[in-house]
Scaffold this motif. Structure first.
Motif, PDB file in Angstrom:
ATOM      1  N   PRO A 132       0.831  -1.215   0.000  1.00 15.88           N
ATOM      2  CA  PRO A 132       0.000   0.000   0.000  1.00 15.88           C
ATOM      3  C   PRO A 132       0.860   1.258   0.000  1.00 15.88           C
ATOM      4  O   PRO A 132       1.981   1.263   0.528  1.00 15.88           O
ATOM      5  N   THR A 133       0.317   2.308  -0.583  1.00 14.94           N
ATOM      6  CA  THR A 133       1.062   3.559  -0.720  1.00 14.94           C
ATOM      7  C   THR A 133       1.586   4.062   0.616  1.00 14.94           C
ATOM      8  O   THR A 133       2.724   4.544   0.709  1.00 14.94           O
ATOM      9  N   GLU A 134       0.776   3.935   1.669  1.00 17.05           N
ATOM     10  CA  GLU A 134       1.186   4.473   2.962  1.00 17.05           C
ATOM     11  C   GLU A 134       2.368   3.716   3.572  1.00 17.05           C
ATOM     12  O   GLU A 134       3.014   4.209   4.501  1.00 17.05           O
ATOM     13  N   GLU A 135       2.675   2.515   3.065  1.00 24.15           N
ATOM     14  CA  GLU A 135       3.811   1.741   3.566  1.00 24.15           C
ATOM     15  C   GLU A 135       5.064   1.907   2.705  1.00 24.15           C
ATOM     16  O   GLU A 135       6.133   1.393   3.055  1.00 24.15           O
ATOM     17  N   LEU A 136       4.936   2.619   1.596  1.00 24.36           N
ATOM     18  CA  LEU A 136       6.065   2.714   0.668  1.00 24.36           C
ATOM     19  C   LEU A 136       7.264   3.425   1.280  1.00 24.36           C
ATOM     20  O   LEU A 136       8.411   3.042   1.040  1.00 24.36           O
ATOM     21  N   VAL A 137       7.019   4.481   2.058  1.00 26.98           N
ATOM     22  CA  VAL A 137       8.141   5.257   2.578  1.00 26.98           C
ATOM     23  C   VAL A 137       9.062   4.381   3.419  1.00 26.98           C
ATOM     24  O   VAL A 137      10.298   4.503   3.334  1.00 26.98           O
ATOM     25  N   ASP A 138       8.518   3.468   4.217  1.00 28.10           N
ATOM     26  CA  ASP A 138       9.365   2.577   5.009  1.00 28.10           C
ATOM     27  C   ASP A 138      10.155   1.623   4.125  1.00 28.10           C
ATOM     28  O   ASP A 138      11.280   1.235   4.474  1.00 28.10           O
ATOM     29  N   HIS A 139       9.587   1.252   2.989  1.00 27.67           N
ATOM     30  CA  HIS A 139      10.322   0.374   2.071  1.00 27.67           C
ATOM     31  C   HIS A 139      11.453   1.123   1.387  1.00 27.67           C
ATOM     32  O   HIS A 139      12.525   0.552   1.152  1.00 27.67           O
ATOM     33  N   TYR A 140      11.235   2.402   1.048  1.00 23.25           N
ATOM     34  CA  TYR A 140      12.367   3.178   0.525  1.00 23.25           C
ATOM     35  C   TYR A 140      13.472   3.280   1.584  1.00 23.25           C
ATOM     36  O   TYR A 140      14.662   3.216   1.269  1.00 23.25           O
ATOM     37  N   ARG A 141      13.085   3.439   2.833  1.00 19.03           N
ATOM     38  CA  ARG A 141      14.071   3.583   3.903  1.00 19.03           C
ATOM     39  C   ARG A 141      14.890   2.312   4.110  1.00 19.03           C
ATOM     40  O   ARG A 141      16.044   2.382   4.530  1.00 19.03           O
ATOM     41  N   VAL A 142      14.306   1.159   3.814  1.00 17.99           N
ATOM     42  CA  VAL A 142      15.016  -0.091   4.067  1.00 17.99           C
ATOM     43  C   VAL A 142      16.077  -0.373   3.017  1.00 17.99           C
ATOM     44  O   VAL A 142      16.967  -1.195   3.226  1.00 17.99           O
ATOM     45  N   CYS A 143      16.023   0.314   1.874  1.00 16.14           N
ATOM     46  CA  CYS A 143      16.982   0.042   0.800  1.00 16.14           C
ATOM     47  C   CYS A 143      18.191   0.970   0.886  1.00 16.14           C
ATOM     48  O   CYS A 143      18.167   2.010   1.537  1.00 16.14           O
ATOM     49  N   ASP A 144      19.259   0.561   0.193  1.00 15.68           N
ATOM     50  CA  ASP A 144      20.457   1.390   0.074  1.00 15.68           C
ATOM     51  C   ASP A 144      20.497   2.128  -1.259  1.00 15.68           C
ATOM     52  O   ASP A 144      21.242   3.095  -1.404  1.00 15.68           O
ATOM     53  N   GLY A 145      19.713   1.668  -2.217  1.00 17.77           N
ATOM     54  CA  GLY A 145      19.662   2.335  -3.505  1.00 17.77           C
ATOM     55  C   GLY A 145      18.466   1.867  -4.300  1.00 17.77           C
ATOM     56  O   GLY A 145      18.018   0.710  -4.165  1.00 17.77           O
ATOM     57  N   TYR A 146      17.930   2.777  -5.123  1.00 15.96           N
ATOM     58  CA  TYR A 146      16.768   2.463  -5.949  1.00 15.96           C
ATOM     59  C   TYR A 146      17.238   2.223  -7.384  1.00 15.96           C
ATOM     60  O   TYR A 146      17.917   3.076  -7.975  1.00 15.96           O
ATOM     61  N   VAL A 147      16.860   1.089  -7.955  1.00 19.46           N
ATOM     62  CA  VAL A 147      17.331   0.680  -9.279  1.00 19.46           C
ATOM     63  C   VAL A 147      16.136   0.396 -10.178  1.00 19.46           C
ATOM     64  O   VAL A 147      15.325  -0.481  -9.884  1.00 19.46           O
ATOM     65  N   MET A 148      16.024   1.129 -11.275  1.00 16.96           N
ATOM     66  CA  MET A 148      14.990   0.834 -12.264  1.00 16.96           C
ATOM     67  C   MET A 148      15.464   1.304 -13.639  1.00 16.96           C
ATOM     68  O   MET A 148      15.077   2.365 -14.124  1.00 16.96           O
ATOM     69  N   PRO A 149      16.332   0.501 -14.275  1.00 16.26           N
ATOM     70  CA  PRO A 149      16.797   0.841 -15.626  1.00 16.26           C
ATOM     71  C   PRO A 149      15.683   0.557 -16.627  1.00 16.26           C
ATOM     72  O   PRO A 149      15.597  -0.522 -17.208  1.00 16.26           O
ATOM     73  N   SER A 150      14.842   1.531 -16.840  1.00 20.73           N
ATOM     74  CA  SER A 150      13.549   1.325 -17.480  1.00 20.73           C
ATOM     75  C   SER A 150      13.389   2.242 -18.681  1.00 20.73           C
ATOM     76  O   SER A 150      14.312   2.922 -19.111  1.00 20.73           O
ATOM     77  N   GLN A 151      12.182   2.247 -19.225  1.00 23.77           N
ATOM     78  CA  GLN A 151      11.755   3.215 -20.228  1.00 23.77           C
ATOM     79  C   GLN A 151      10.499   3.880 -19.693  1.00 23.77           C
ATOM     80  O   GLN A 151       9.403   3.344 -19.789  1.00 23.77           O
ATOM     81  N   GLU A 152      10.675   5.067 -19.086  1.00 23.40           N
ATOM     82  CA  GLU A 152       9.613   5.763 -18.386  1.00 23.40           C
ATOM     83  C   GLU A 152       9.230   7.053 -19.096  1.00 23.40           C
ATOM     84  O   GLU A 152      10.071   7.697 -19.728  1.00 23.40           O
ATOM     85  N   GLY A 153       7.965   7.431 -18.931  1.00 25.04           N
ATOM     86  CA  GLY A 153       7.575   8.762 -19.370  1.00 25.04           C
ATOM     87  C   GLY A 153       8.158   9.831 -18.468  1.00 25.04           C
ATOM     88  O   GLY A 153       8.465  10.938 -18.897  1.00 25.04           O
ATOM     89  N   PHE A 154       8.334   9.486 -17.200  1.00 27.29           N
ATOM     90  CA  PHE A 154       8.958  10.375 -16.220  1.00 27.29           C
ATOM     91  C   PHE A 154       9.605   9.528 -15.123  1.00 27.29           C
ATOM     92  O   PHE A 154      10.813   9.446 -15.041  1.00 27.29           O
ATOM     93  N   GLY A 155       8.792   8.912 -14.272  1.00 22.54           N
ATOM     94  CA  GLY A 155       9.318   8.068 -13.213  1.00 22.54           C
ATOM     95  C   GLY A 155       9.262   8.735 -11.853  1.00 22.54           C
ATOM     96  O   GLY A 155      10.294   9.099 -11.293  1.00 22.54           O
ATOM     97  N   ILE A 156       8.051   8.887 -11.300  1.00 22.87           N
ATOM     98  CA  ILE A 156       7.915   9.548 -10.009  1.00 22.87           C
ATOM     99  C   ILE A 156       8.603   8.761  -8.895  1.00 22.87           C
ATOM    100  O   ILE A 156       9.004   9.319  -7.867  1.00 22.87           O
TER     101      ILE A 156
END
Length: 395
Positions: free
Chosen positions: A282-306
């Protein structure tokens, strides 16, 4: 001047038309909600006593119904909402068209803002005979392929087209013979009060067995029809990353019908003990998941990528593709790594550099400061105000 060219237009009134806003979740819906929320702060163009300074702006939504949870309806007096969901889709569209024509003729708004390409032809048909300027909001892939002629014409005749990134603009122009000068950039925003830095949550470390691990993370829909999020590429890169960081693990947030293939890929490569599929969060739990990581990886093809903004607001370094709309949130590589999105070796090398933490792009407080300066709520509200003022002047 607007009054000379369109002497009967109410300078302070807008009409908005959308497909769906509050009945479903998605990137377009979040973007639209942010625009409407920002529009509540718009200052009146003219304080003249013979004009309605604080009118209720009409918001017409084709596929929502009155029961949808709509915080703007209860918290704001700036909008009057009309819902047109019907068991017969054609009848719903007819009712919306009648309402738009009625409001356009009655109120003579200074502008109609069309929130989806699928409504653009209808908006053009009603606005042009009444000499009312209209703007089309675009988001990404819905305008990247050649459209039927009536939608191309609706875009070509719009006073302005708003979009989220230079890449999205360029794709739309190439596919639909559009003039780049019609476009104005309105990038996505991130809520800096919701996405904040913090310590790694111990409950998530326990849940996902991430004790003493260096954690890479991706948040993405795992759909077979949209396989270019780079999850498979990152899984393939793990063996190279593990040579330098044997404790690396990869947390994948999201669900979809491509998950079995990705799980099988991890197993075939001997990486299944390093890849954690967390499923839907759920969206409200996302912030804790970002906090648990050391880096965000998404080598993608995005229109923007919020998601890159969300990670940076949580002081996490990011890796993205090098030929898509992520160039805008990453400020052309100033704020993160841009790599060829299907190049396993390049993704591995970027991840190794990220985990070493020696690059300025790993400076969490600086990343957050830069991210919010360009894409925080105040910057977004200011840009919406600027665009609507600019529209008034150009009309």
């Amino acid at each position: 001047m607007l009054l000379k060219k369109y002497p009967n237009l109410d300078q302070n009134r807008l009409i908005w038309c959308f497909l769906a806003v509050f009945s479903c979740e998605g990137g377009i819906q979040s973007y639209v909600k942010d625009i409407l929320d920002a529009s509540q702060t718009i200052k009146p163009i003219s304080p003249s006593s013979n004009l309605n300074i604080n009118p209720q702006n009409q918001v017409l939504i084709l596929r929502d119904d009155p029961g949808c949870p709509n915080p703007l309806e209860t918290l704001s007096s700036s909008f009057q909402f009309g819902y047109f969901k019907s068991q017969n889709p054609l009848w719903g569209r007819i009712k919306l068209a009648i309402a738009l024509l009625t409001y356009a003729f009655q109120y003579r708004p200074r502008r109609v803002l069309c929130g989806h390409i699928n409504l653009a032809h209808l908006v053009q048909t009603i606005c042009q005979p009444l000499a009312i300027p209209y703007t089309v909001l675009t988001y990404g892939k819905e305008v990247w392929e050649p459209l039927p002629k009536k939608y191309q014409k609706a875009l070509q005749n719009a006073d302005q087209i708003w979009t989220i990134s230079r890449y999205s603009r360029d794709q739309a122009c190439a596919a639909n013979q559009l003039n780049p000068n019609q476009f104005q950039m309105l990038p996505c925003m991130v809520d800096g009060e919701k996405f904040t830095p913090g310590p790694k949550p111990q409950d998530l470390i326990q849940r996902y067995h991430l004790q003493d691990a260096r954690v890479l993370m991706t948040v993405a829909r795992l759909w077979k029809g949209d396989p270019y999020k780079g999850v498979d590429v990152t899984i393939r890169a793990l063996s190279q990353i593990a040579l330098v960081f044997p404790d690396v693990k990869y947390l994948v947030i999201g669900r979809g019908d491509d998950q079995p293939r990705l799980q099988q890929l991890a197993q075939d490569l001997g990486m299944s003990d390093r890849v954690v599929f967390a499923g839907f969060i759920p969206t409200e739990e996302l912030v804790d998941h970002y906090r648990v990581c050391d880096g965000y990886v998404m080598p993608s093809q995005e229109g923007f990528g919020i998601v890159y903004l969300e990670a940076m607001a949580c002081e996490k370094p990011v890796i993205a593709g090098d030929n898509d709309g992520s160039a805008d949130p990453l400020q052309d590589g100033k704020l993160g790594w841009q790599v060829p999105h299907r190049d396993v070796g390049a993704v591995a090398e970027a991840c190794i550099q990220l985990l070493r933490g020696e690059d300025q792009r790993c400076n969490g407080p600086w990343l957050r400061e830069q991210c919010l300066a360009h894409f925080g709520k105040p910057a977004f509200e200011s840009r919406v105000q600027e665009l609507l003022d600019q529209n008034q002047g150009q009309a």
